[in-house]
Design a protein around this motif. Structure first.
Motif: not given
Length: 380
Positions: A58-60, A180-181, A184-189
């Motif tokens: 939820n944050r970038y 958001a969401n 790419l944003r939800r998964h691990s690095i």
């Protein structure tokens, strides 16, 4: 696919991967100890740039920094952070960054040595990836193939990327991070590492499309009007495709090792995505092999076109020479100038009022007859 400019730029405006300055291919002196840091490329930026991409579902946050701050939020273990480093000439500052993340000395050496073979290697708690970005970019009136080494370091909660220039290679990934969401944003690095590698491979298809267009246009020119500069361009394309193949083949083997080997840094879910990257690399290799065959056929086509043109020229010259053989005989005979007053057999035509026009008429009849015969035979 680049290749001094006069030798490696075709009439279509193509510049190959080997149109590089000597600074780009320098090597460190023999006998240096392992881990010796020397930038073997050229300085493309006035100062090194560091951009931090810190995110979760939820944050970038994206911002530039002058130096790492161990107390900053983006350095916390709970944060997913991509640090994008552009410019490899400042060894002192680079060493501080790489030492902070405890990168192996051999990894540090490979990052600043820009002529590395693409590879994937585990080093303790990180995975080190060397890839080569190959892109087709418009430079004035010409389209130029560009090659740049890109190094990635995957850690538990961070990714480091290193490149020489500020070329926006990873802008498509950054634009995806703004939404958001997403996966790419939800998964691990490790999903970010996949996304960066996938972006790199996607650029290969764009470069291959450009090379294919170059081959097609060159094929038309070679068939229509072959020029010596085309031969230089054919050799430049051949060298580019060999370089392309070596880069992609090595990266394919590296991706395969990520899929095959067990690593706590690569989850089974991400290996499914990496298999897709592997498949794309196989497609690229197949395309490169096909284009190499086309370039080899271009060389044969060029030589055949030259041979055909030479045969046409020789045919015309042979016809002209053949036409003049009987004329030369007639002129030679009447050039002997025997005195007709001595004997009736000594060229009576010399005293004939129509001797000169008759000689011309005979020669013209011979020429017309021979041309008619050649035409009937289909010799021209």
């Amino acid at each position: 696919m680049g290749l001094n400019q006069q030798n490696n730029e075709s009439s279509s405006g193509f510049r190959s991967l080997f149109n590089r300055s000597a600074a780009e291919v320098q090597r460190k002196k023999p006998g240096q100890p392992p881990g010796f840091l020397q930038h073997t490329g050229e300085q493309k930026l006035e100062a090194m740039r560091m951009t931090v991409h810190d995110y979760d579902a939820n944050r970038y946050d994206s911002f530039t920094i002058d130096a790492l701050d161990p107390t900053a939020a983006y350095m916390r273990p709970s944060s997913k952070t991509w640090i994008q480093i552009q410019g490899l000439h400042d060894i002192t500052q680079l060493r501080k960054i790489m030492d902070y993340f405890e990168l192996h000395p051999l990894v540090q050496e490979d990052i600043v040595s820009i002529n590395q073979r693409p590879k994937v290697e585990p080093y303790g708690e990180v995975i080190f990836v060397v890839g080569r970005m190959i892109t087709a970019r418009q430079e004035g009136d010409a389209t130029e193939l560009k090659s740049e080494q890109v190094s990635l370091v995957l850690g538990k909660n961070f990714v480091l990327s290193f490149q020489e220039s500020d070329d926006p290679l990873f802008d498509p990934v950054i634009r995806r991070m703004l939404v958001a969401n997403t996966r790419l944003r939800r998964h691990s690095i490790d999903f970010l590492t996949y996304a960066l590698l996938d972006n790199l491979v996607d650029h290969y298809f764009t470069a291959l499309d450009f090379i294919n267009e170059t081959i097609e246009s060159m094929e038309e020119r070679v068939l229509d009007q072959p020029d010596p500069s085309d031969l230089q361009s054919i050799h430049a394309l051949r060298r580019d495709l060999i370089f392309f193949r070596k880069s992609v083949w090595s990266l394919r083997d590296g991706i395969n090792s990520l899929i095959r080997d067990d690593s706590p840094l690569i989850s089974p879910e991400i290996k499914v995505y990496l298999r897709d990257v592997y498949d794309h690399l196989v497609q690229v290799i197949d395309s490169v092999e096909s284009q190499r065959e086309l370039v080899f056929s271009l060389y044969d086509m060029y030589m055949s076109s030259l041979s055909s043109r030479m045969n046409e020229v020789m045919k015309v010259l042979t016809v002209i020479s053949t036409l003049f053989i009987p004329l030369t005989f007639i002129v030679g005979v009447y050039g002997m100038n025997f005195n007709p007053e001595t004997s009736v057999w000594n060229m009576p035509e010399l005293n004939w009022a129509f001797g000169y026009p008759a000689a011309w008429g005979l020669m013209l009849i011979i020429i017309a007859s021979m041309l008619y015969y050649f035409k009937r035979k289909g010799w021209f």
